[in-house]
Motif scaffolding. Structure first.
Motif, short mmCIF file in Angstrom:
data_model
loop_
_atom_site.label_atom_id
_atom_site.label_comp_id
_atom_site.label_asym_id
_atom_site.label_seq_id
_atom_site.Cartn_x
_atom_site.Cartn_y
_atom_site.Cartn_z
N GLN A 62 0.83 -1.21 0.00
CA GLN A 62 0.00 0.00 0.00
C GLN A 62 0.86 1.25 0.00
O GLN A 62 0.53 2.25 -0.65
CB GLN A 62 -0.92 -0.01 1.21
N ASP A 66 0.65 4.11 -2.71
CA ASP A 66 0.40 5.50 -2.32
C ASP A 66 1.42 6.43 -2.98
O ASP A 66 1.06 7.54 -3.43
CB ASP A 66 0.47 5.66 -0.80
N ASN A 69 0.44 6.78 -6.58
CA ASN A 69 -0.74 7.63 -6.71
C ASN A 69 -0.41 9.10 -6.53
O ASN A 69 -0.99 9.97 -7.20
CB ASN A 69 -1.81 7.20 -5.70
N LYS A 76 -4.58 6.71 -10.78
CA LYS A 76 -4.48 6.11 -9.46
C LYS A 76 -4.78 4.62 -9.47
O LYS A 76 -5.59 4.14 -10.25
CB LYS A 76 -5.42 6.82 -8.49
#
Length: 437
Positions: A62, A66, A69, A76
């Motif tokens: 994650q 992130d 993104n 994204k």
């Protein structure tokens, strides 16, 4: 045995290509048959995508998403976590592909699924020239290919390792990690001789009836000098070596060296048992290292264990090749974004970040040579040797049927439902049918 394993690996990869050609586009079990996709193969389109993967146990996946993104606000990525079991992950991805759903864009595939997904046209060919393949581990690169074309990019590799309680072995006067099964048993007996350790489990791996059992069964056979298929692709599971390998697991379970609970272990159940101090030895993938060494109170064995090569019948054992590759769903939108996202996760910086956070095996060769990383993860040279000498599982389009047959045979013998001879003779017959032209 190690040198021989390297030769067998190369030969098996060559044989696999012939087997795959013979199998055509037939699918496997669990809904894996047919259903060739009609999605676009053009790597076009930019915008948001979804990444289908197993559980992110570290949170670093994650974290990397992130960061992507933040740099790509119009492209994204959303993570969709699939079930913990590899078999359930595969089934979920197959169901998605058979309905030609665009729900998933990038798929985190077990290395052995490439042939099945490519043959059914569920994933899109990748441009080999856009990846620095010469900078990646050669065995890992081969797992992403089908008929000499690249369909999946190796992001994580894997080799089996023996985690062991160094503190308990030291206290029992055992100065080295076991290299053979007999040494493992003798070491465990010495540890359990201490009254405080009488109830500790000796050895566990992944013995539930799922993909992990296919891996552990294969490793037992290979570590006794046998093979699942020979250099010509013919099944060889009725050889004496194959019997010796399965019998190691059967006898260990019968004698209590493999605890009763261990026949329900997948990776995470075994990891938790090792971290709780319930096992002396544990066959596991390298991701366990960081979690078992955590000093936040989640592990009772932090700084108390070591890592060694798998033991075998007469010397060091032979791992089954593991790992995960990223592929693009044939039915995805925004495939150009998906391709760039795969390049990002396969980059040296992303793989270094993942190694530091999770202790998973990188696929970039250079990371195994960084002294700073070796200092932090002293098992890296052992892991590299495990991967380089690992033997792949049979790379066949009907892999779902092949692995189910292997699991059925091994589980039946280990639990005492069948004799070793009966289990292997039945498996031989099943594999002959599944690998026939």
């Amino acid at each position: 045995m190690i040198a021989g394993a390297r030769v067998r690996t190369a030969a098996l990869l060559a044989v696999a290509a012939l087997v795959l050609t013979a199998c055509g586009d037939d699918g496997g079990d669990a809904g894996g048959g047919g259903g060739g996709g009609g999605g676009s193969t053009a790597l076009e389109g930019r915008g948001p995508i979804t990444f289908a993967t197993g559980k992110d146990t570290s949170g670093n996946m994650q974290k990397l998403v992130d960061e992507w993104n933040a740099d790509h606000p119009d492209e994204k990525v959303t993570i969709t976590e699939l079930p913990e079991s590899a078999d359930d992950q595969r089934n979920r991805m197959i169901q998605n592909a058979q309905t030609e759903s665009d729900e998933f864009a990038v798929l985190n595939l077990d290395v052995i699924w490439t042939a099945e997904f490519a043959a059914n046209r569920w994933i899109t060919e990748l441009p080999q020239g856009e990846f620095e393949l010469d900078q990646f581990l050669a065995p890992a690169v081969e797992t992403g290919k089908y008929r000499d074309k690249m369909y999946a990019m190796p992001v994580y590799s894997d080799g089996g390792l023996l985690f062991y309680r160094k503190d308990l072995l030291d206290a029992a006067g055992v100065t080295e990690a076991p290299k053979t099964w007999a040494e493992l048993t003798a070491a465990c007996d010495k540890v359990k001789a201490a009254p405080a350790n009488k109830n500790i489990g000796c050895y566990a791996g992944q013995f539930d009836k799922y993909e992990g059992l296919t891996v552990n069964f294969s490793e037992a056979v290979q570590s006794a000098g046998g093979s699942i298929v020979d250099d010509s692709g013919k099944p060889t599971v009725t050889s004496q070596e194959a019997k010796d390998g399965l019998n190691f697991l059967v006898e260990a379970k019968k004698n209590g060296q493999i605890p009763e609970a261990a026949i329900t272990y997948k990776e995470e159940e075994g990891r938790r048992a090792f971290q709780e101090g319930q096992l002396v030895f544990h066959r596991q993938w390298p991701y366990q290292y960081a979690l078992a060494n955590a000093t936040d109170g989640s592990s009772k064995v932090a700084n108390k264990f070591g890592v060694a090569p798998l033991p075998g019948k007469d010397g060091p054992g032979v791992s089954t090749l593991g790992g995960h590759n990223f592929a693009i769903s044939s039915f995805a939108k925004n495939k150009a974004t998906a391709l760039d996202f795969i390049k990002y996760f396969a980059s040296e910086d992303a793989q270094r970040s993942n190694l530091l956070a999770t202790s998973q095996a990188p696929t970039r060769t250079a990371l195994y040579e960084e002294q700073e990383l070796i200092t932090k993860f002293p098992y890296l040279p052992t892991l590299l040797a495990s991967i380089e000498n690992a033997v792949p599982r049979p790379r066949v389009v009907k892999y779902g049927d092949v692995t189910a047959a292997m699991q059925e045979a091994a589980y039946g013998a280990i639990t005492g439902e069948k004799s070793t001879d009966e289990a292997l003779e039945t498996l031989q017959s099943e594999l002959e049918k599944l690998t026939a032209e």
